[in-house]
Scaffold this active site. Structure first.
Site, PDB file in Angstrom:
ATOM      1  N   GLU A 179       0.812  -1.224   0.000  1.00 35.19           N
ATOM      2  CA  GLU A 179       0.000   0.000   0.000  1.00 35.19           C
ATOM      3  C   GLU A 179       0.846   1.275   0.000  1.00 35.19           C
ATOM      4  O   GLU A 179       0.537   2.220   0.715  1.00 35.19           O
ATOM      5  CB  GLU A 179      -0.921   0.002   1.231  1.00 35.19           C
TER       6      GLU A 179
HETATM    7  C1  TNX Z   1      -4.541  -3.874   4.979  1.00 36.15           C
HETATM    8  S1  TNX Z   1      -3.280  -5.919   3.439  1.00 36.15           S
HETATM    9  C2  TNX Z   1      -3.241  -3.706   5.423  1.00 36.15           C
HETATM   10  C3  TNX Z   1      -3.014  -3.192   6.782  1.00 36.15           C
HETATM   11  C4  TNX Z   1      -4.303  -2.963   7.522  1.00 36.15           C
HETATM   12  C5  TNX Z   1      -5.275  -4.075   7.194  1.00 36.15           C
HETATM   13  C6  TNX Z   1      -6.548  -4.025   7.965  1.00 36.15           C
HETATM   14  C7  TNX Z   1      -1.982  -5.194   4.022  1.00 36.15           C
HETATM   15  C8  TNX Z   1      -0.705  -5.781   3.679  1.00 36.15           C
HETATM   16  N1  TNX Z   1      -2.112  -4.094   4.755  1.00 36.15           N
HETATM   17  O1  TNX Z   1      -2.250  -2.008   6.731  1.00 36.15           O
HETATM   18  O2  TNX Z   1      -4.027  -2.932   8.878  1.00 36.15           O
HETATM   19  O3  TNX Z   1      -5.566  -4.009   5.832  1.00 36.15           O
HETATM   20  O4  TNX Z   1      -7.336  -5.159   7.710  1.00 36.15           O
END
Ligand code: TNX
Length: 515
Positions: A315
């Site tokens: 992300e």
């Molecule tokens: C996605 S999927 C994230 C996290 C969040 C989570 C909450 C991923 C690698 N990162 O930063 O905490 O969703 O469900």
């Protein structure tokens, strides 16, 4: 005769007929560490404190006997458990295998009047995947060493062998490093939802705390995998090193998350207490950032006996795609040169020249969307393997359909126990089979989770579904590897979980056994 209920399902299990009676005079004989582990689970489940003796042959009592032996030569982590002729014999191919045999035996005890019974059975068992992980996010809310130890015990009892600690994120930096003491001095005090007023919020592990976690995990055959997430999820780094962090990139989605969930918008130099993701980036054009990366992973490598260092990579919406590719390649090289195996979330598969040992962790859905499977396949094309963490099945922080209000729901949520169970690892990413899969990991993000009670509620019983995906033979190989069988077997574990102090969610999808 019904088969005894074991979770995760063993490779092979047979009912034989002669039950074993366990009472106050039963003696545990053999390998001392395994004997201590068995005595502990028996004490928790039955209240009985059984005697233990180390040397084979030393036993001369009048009660029944449980023998624990090492018999090298079989598959790593495998064991054989035989309950017959008034005796129990567990043989492990190695110490981990013997430990897993002990966990299985703990599940087989049931009360019978004053005594306890173990049904007659022969179990031959070995794991499908060598990496069986759980992840705990200690950044969104800090969780003290005692909670981490409790989670290690819970995971090890289901034959998990890796604890991935998500040590850093926008909301806080949770591990002290002598090379960069400003990180914990300036960026560990707050968490999601606030600071000092909330006793479960900020905090960090000292080096002694981290060592204590690593050693405790090792005693349960669990390897610690530390993650320092970058180049995104790094707002907290900017509190300690303003020159290493870009200004927050505020998209419409981030404004919307702030509107719905509160916490305000991120501001450079101020702690962030909301739950939006994807706004932060390290300054990838400054060489000082790579000095920082080398210090952080160099020190973590020295503190971590396990082979893996996880550098995040998810992300990173605040980093331009070309910059992201350059950055993750360089970071993977830094880790590989430290003699460790880099691990990254699947987005890092977009970089063409990432270190070829880098393991990819796939967090897309059971049916991939948005090319996430392409990112994941890139790690295999590069000669490496994948860890599967499909978010709509085994993200343990998703809400349940009914019951506790804890949890998020973005991953096709809410997530039922049946959905957590009903997926097959080799069917998630086309072209990927068991040899390309290092293992399975169930993450628990803690935006809504403050303490062990919250962890227990969200993890149990769904963590058992992840354990079965990681350990047991593939779906479709037997009638036992089905949801219908799993829900019955999990239901039989309710009394054991209660006796171990696990505050599981009594989901109405499971026929819980009452005692
Ligand atoms: C996605 S999927 C994230 C996290 C969040 C989570 C909450 C991923 C690698 N990162 O930063 O905490 O969703 O469900």
């Amino acid at each position: 005769m019904p088969l005894p209920a074991v979770v995760p399902l063993p490779a092979s299990i047979e009912a034989t007929g002669t039950a074993f009676t366990l009472g106050a005079t039963t003696v545990i004989e053999g390998e001392p560490d395994a004997a201590a582990a068995l005595a502990a689970v028996v004490r928790a489940r039955t209240g009985l404190s059984l005697g233990t003796t180390d040397g084979p042959g030393e036993y001369s009592g009048s009660g029944t006997r449980i023998s624990l032996r090492l018999a090298p030569g079989r598959a790593a982590e495998s064991y054989r458990l035989v309950v017959a002729d008034g005796e129990i014999l567990i043989t492990g191919a190695d110490a981990a295998g013997l430990f897993y045999g002990v966990q299985t035996l703990g599940q087989l005890l049931s009360p019978a009047g004053e005594d306890w019974i173990v049904p007659g059975t022969v179990i031959e068992d070995a794991p499908r995947f060598s990496y069986r992980g759980v992840m705990l996010d200690v950044a969104r809310h800090f969780h003290p060493v005692s909670t981490v130890k409790a989670y290690i015990d819970r995971a090890a009892s289901l034959k998990f062998n890796a604890l991935h600690l998500h040590l850093t994120d926008d909301q806080g930096w949770r591990v002290h490093l002598d090379s960069r003491p400003e990180l914990t001095a300036l960026a560990s005090g707050t968490a999601v939802g606030g600071g000092a007023a909330d006793q479960h919020s900020g905090g960090f592990y000292s080096k002694a705390d981290y060592r204590e976690i690593v050693e405790y995990a090792a005693s349960r055959h669990v390897t610690v995998v530390p993650e320092v997430d970058m180049p995104g999820h790094t707002h907290a780094v900017g509190l300690a090193y303003p020159n290493l962090a870009e200004a927050p990139a505020l998209s419409d989605e981030i404004r919307e998350t702030a509107r719905v969930h509160g916490g305000g918008l991120p501001v450079a130099g101020s702690p962030y207490q909301g739950i939006a993701v994807g706004f932060s980036s390290l300054n990838v054009h400054d060489e000082a950032t790579y000095d920082f990366v080398a210090d952080v992973f160099g020190e973590l490598a020295a503190m971590t006996p396990g082979p893996y260092l996880h550098f995040g990579g998810d992300e990173a919406l605040g980093t331009a795609p070309e910059d992201f590719a350059t950055f993750v390649s360089r970071v993977s090289d830094i880790i590989a040169h430290l003699g460790k195996i880099p691990v990254a979330w699947h987005e890092a598969g977009a970089a063409r020249d990432i270190a070829d040992t880098t393991i990819g962790q796939y967090w897309g859905y059971v049916s991939p969307t948005d090319g996430m499977d392409d990112r994941a396949r890139a790690f295999v094309a590069n000669g490496s393997q994948l860890i599967l963490s499909p978010a709509d099945a085994i993200y343990l922080d998703m809400k349940y359909p009914a019951g506790p209000s804890l949890g998020l729901d973005w991953a096709n949520g809410p997530t039922s126990v049946e959905r957590a169970y009903t997926w097959e690892p080799s069917a998630v990413i086309a072209g990927i089979d068991d040899t390309d899969i290092l293992g399975v990991e169930a993450p628990l993000w803690t935006e809504t989770v403050h303490d062990l009670a919250g962890i227990d509620l969200l993890a149990f019983p769904r963590i058992a579904a992840a354990a079965e995906a990681a350990w047991s033979p593939p779906t479709g190989t037997s009638e036992l590897r089905t949801w219908a069988s799993f829900r019955e077997r999990v239901g039989a574990l309710g009394p054991l979980w209660s006796s171990l102090g696990i505050g599981f969610h009594p989901s109405d999808e499971i026929p819980w056994v009452a005692e």
